[in-house]
Design an enzyme around this catalytic site. Structure first.
Site, mmCIF file in Angstrom:
data_model
loop_
_atom_site.group_PDB
_atom_site.id
_atom_site.type_symbol
_atom_site.label_atom_id
_atom_site.label_comp_id
_atom_site.label_asym_id
_atom_site.label_seq_id
_atom_site.Cartn_x
_atom_site.Cartn_y
_atom_site.Cartn_z
ATOM 1 N N GLU A 151 115.831 92.643 -23.705
ATOM 2 C CA GLU A 151 116.180 93.503 -24.747
ATOM 3 C C GLU A 151 117.095 92.924 -25.813
ATOM 4 O O GLU A 151 118.094 93.375 -26.035
ATOM 5 C CB GLU A 151 116.914 94.834 -24.004
ATOM 6 C CG GLU A 151 115.798 95.491 -23.244
ATOM 7 C CD GLU A 151 116.496 97.052 -22.790
ATOM 8 O OE1 GLU A 151 117.493 97.146 -22.884
ATOM 9 O OE2 GLU A 151 115.537 97.726 -22.330
ATOM 10 N N GLU A 308 109.456 98.372 -18.133
ATOM 11 C CA GLU A 308 110.542 99.121 -17.378
ATOM 12 C C GLU A 308 110.551 100.788 -17.655
ATOM 13 O O GLU A 308 110.239 101.013 -18.744
ATOM 14 C CB GLU A 308 112.102 98.619 -18.028
ATOM 15 C CG GLU A 308 112.607 97.283 -17.590
ATOM 16 C CD GLU A 308 113.987 96.954 -18.096
ATOM 17 O OE1 GLU A 308 114.679 98.058 -18.129
ATOM 18 O OE2 GLU A 308 114.242 95.962 -18.478
#
Ligand code: GLA
Ligand code: ZN
Length: 670
Positions: A151, A308
């Site tokens: 991320e 995710e």
């Protein structure tokens, strides 16, 4: 860069952190994960400190054991490079790795996603680690992908970044004259005579708050520079792992509509897109879907990997509500319906300490298979086994293109005026929602994407008209396309400089009108207009325009600009260009787009009804119709073709009514 995953079925699994646990637990994990039909584990996401205990020393012993364990148990691996959080010793020894915040605060060690992207230390050691990992594990044939860092995001305002910014600017502008012109630095006496007079635009310099800049040209370039600086970190790791394992595709987990990074540019350097989907329970299905569309859209419609999602609950929302029974399954299939070739979770086992101890996991603190969440995960795993590889690689066939551009996002929202309430994404959502509610397939496209094959192009708030994009639109319309744009469009060029001669600048001839002024309506106030005999509100911004060939479809009802156009259409050779001069409400967008779609023959995937979401993905195995019930009651859908529902393996004939219970999903192969 473009390399497909070599997988035989939809990947099912997610982040697994056995390094946080004593080894006795590992066998138990293997048993529980297999029982849940999990087949893919993302390993090594945050292990840098363990892998490199000091500057000279690397220690892969534990990871060796984990890789072996996972392989022996038949799991595929998504192998992360661990560079999302640097070790404490590195921060102590090389403070250049620490970021400086927007307000000028130098960070100490702590947190994650915390390295300065222009730190020589970070670049050197992150790339070295990635390469070492590739060399060490290159012979594992169960590694399906590399997962670079984690991320990526954030900004840094340190001196290294400042120096790198000047280099970046020199490369872009070549001369200070060109830079001074692009930034319009005669304003407020900003003329630069030496490159090192230029400083980063932060709270100490050009900003009075995070979004609002006094010099948009500088801020815009900083945003581009920051996104590219971080991208450079990713690219260097990409090259490092590719030099050893050229056949393993590489990705990094993105975050949907994430403003700081220009994912459209990033996508070029990713073999495939993967992203993390964390909606709040109150987010609308359209809102979630639009994120999926963006992640599909940045790589030209190629399927993505849902890397995710939480199986149950997050820990970082103000109120961390549980996903209600059935919702994890519904949202998993929603991702698949919009282009995912996987269903993955964060995380496999819930940790016992630090801030994610209250974040959901497949295996809860109870440590058993006797939880609601585990049972739901296992049941979904069984279904995905049944579906296998049928839908892999399937694409959508949209006729509507919805334009979205990061430069425009940045420019619109760092603009001083016209309204603090103008948010680019909200305006995109207004149009997306209306199409979504009618089950009309939409591709999110960027400035470089081809428009061939689309019947409609919608570009809300096209404030920045990039060089050449007006011509692309012009040709699209002339060749029979329908173009829709709105207020606050055509104002500026790529440097955020006004295109003089009347708004909407380069779009003026396409729309057949010119805009003289723009009125911002404070929240709670509105004007109105009538369309097809119904009265709708005009909110936020109202353009005051003069037709130059466009036909007026509706006018403002009140104020000094009553009877000025609010909705126009301009015929241009074989196509038409619509202009919506204000923001209205959901009812308006739904009916307006319904009419436009009908006019040009764009059909819904299936007849719309409340709470029903429908998409279609197509590959060599057939056409897959996804029907999702987001509501609390049962829905019934009449099928117009024969087909087989592939979760339950049940045949249907044209004309049959298929019942979909609350939160349930049907996938019909035709
Ligand atoms: C992100 C991160 C994960 C984890 C989850 C929690 O997506 O990538 O490491 O922190 O959030 O929601
Ligand atoms: Zn920095």
């Amino acid at each position: 860069m473009n390399q497909q995953l070599k997988i035989k079925k939809m990947m099912y699994g997610g982040d697994y952190n056995p390094e946080q646990w004593p080894e006795e637990i590992w066998q138990e994990d293997m048993k529980l994960l297999k029982e849940a039909h999990i087949d893919t584990l993302t390993l090594n996401v945050f292990s840098w400190a363990a892998l490199q205990p000091s500057e000279e020393e690397y220690n892969f012993e534990k990871l060796d054991k984990i890789m072996k364990l996972v392989k022996e148990n038949g799991f595929q691996v998504v192998l992360a490079t661990s560079t999302g959080a640097h070790p404490a010793w590195m921060a102590k020894k090389y403070p250049d790795i620490l970021r400086v915040e927007f307000d000028g605060r130098k960070r100490k060690f702590g947190g994650r996603h915390n390295s300065c992207p222009n730190s020589p230390t970070y670049r050197k050691y992150s790339v070295r680690l990635a390469k070492k990992l590739a060399e060490r594990y290159k012979d594992y044939d169960n590694i399906v992908a590399w997962h670079i860092s984690n991320e990526y995001g954030g900004e840094c305002y340190c001196e290294n970044c400042e120096k790198a910014f000047r280099v970046w600017l020199k490369e872009k502008y070549k001369t200070l004259d060109a830079l001074n012109k692009a930034w319009n630095t005669r304003f407020w006496g900003h003329t630069f005579y030496e490159w090192d007079e230029i400083v980063l635009p932060d709270l100490r310099s050009e900003h009075f708050e995070y979004d609002r800049s006094q010099f948009q040209g500088i801020t815009l370039d900083y945003k581009r520079f920051n996104s590219e600086s971080i991208l450079e970190c990713y690219k260097q790791e990409y090259e490092a792992v590719k030099s050893v394992t050229p056949d393993i595709p590489v990705t990094t987990n993105l975050m949907g509509f994430f403003k700081m990074l220009d994912y459209k540019m990033w996508a070029k350097y990713m073999d495939f897109i993967s992203w993390d989907n964390y909606p709040a329970n109150e987010d609308s299905p359209a809102m979630i879907a639009m994120n999926h569309e963006l992640m599909r859209g940045i790589k030209g419609g190629q399927p993505f990997i849902l890397m995710e999602q939480t199986p149950s609950v997050t820990n970082w929302l103000p109120y961390n509500a549980l996903k209600r029974p059935g919702v994890m399954r519904l949202w998993s299939y929603q991702a698949v319906a919009h282009g995912s070739d996987s269903v993955m979770f964060f995380q496999m086992r819930r940790s016992v300490g630090a801030c994610e101890k209250l974040h959901g996991a497949v295996i809860d603190h109870a440590g058993t298979n006797e939880t609601r969440v585990y049972r739901e995960v296992r049941a979904l795993g069984e279904e995905l086994d049944r579906i296998g590889g049928l839908t892999l690689g399937a694409r959508e066939e949209a006729k509507v293109a919805l334009y979205f551009d990061w430069d425009n996002w940045w420019a619109v929202e760092c603009s001083a005026g016209p309204s603090c309430e103008l948010k680019y994404k909200d305006e995109i959502l207004n149009y997306y929602e209306a199409l979504h509610s009618r089950n009309i397939a939409v591709d999110l496209v960027g400035p470089e994407d081809d428009l061939d094959g689309y019947k409609m192009l919608i570009a809300p708030v096209l404030y920045m008209t990039k060089e050449g994009y007006d011509e692309k639109i012009r040709q699209f319309v002339k060749n029979g396309g329908t173009f829709v744009t709105t207020f606050f469009s055509g104002y500026v060029d790529e440097s955020d400089r006004i295109i003089p001669g009347g708004y909407p600048g380069r779009l003026r001839d396409i729309l057949g009108l010119w805009v003289e002024e723009e009125d911002a309506l404070p929240s709670g106030t509105e004007n109105s207009f009538t369309y097809n005999d119904v009265n709708y509100p005009a909110r936020l911004l109202c353009d005051l325009s003069h037709p130059e060939g466009a036909e007026i479809l509706s006018v403002y009802d009140s104020d000094f600009y009553a009877r000025m156009p609010v909705l126009t259409v301009n015929p241009l050779e074989k196509g038409k260009a619509y202009y919506v001069a204000t923001r209205s409400n959901r009812e308006f967008y739904e009916i307006f787009l319904k009419n436009l779609c009908e006019e040009v023959g764009i059909e819904p995937v299936t007849e719309p009804q409340k709470d029903l979401e429908a998409t279609e993905r197509v590959n060599e195995n057939g056409r897959f119709l996804f029907l999702l019930n987001h509501g609390e009651g049962e829905l019934s859908v009449k099928l117009d073709q024969d087909g087989t529902e592939i979760i339950e393996n049940q045949d249907y004939q044209a004309g049959d009514e298929i019942l979909i219970r609350a939160k349930d999903v049907k996938i019909i192969r035709r």
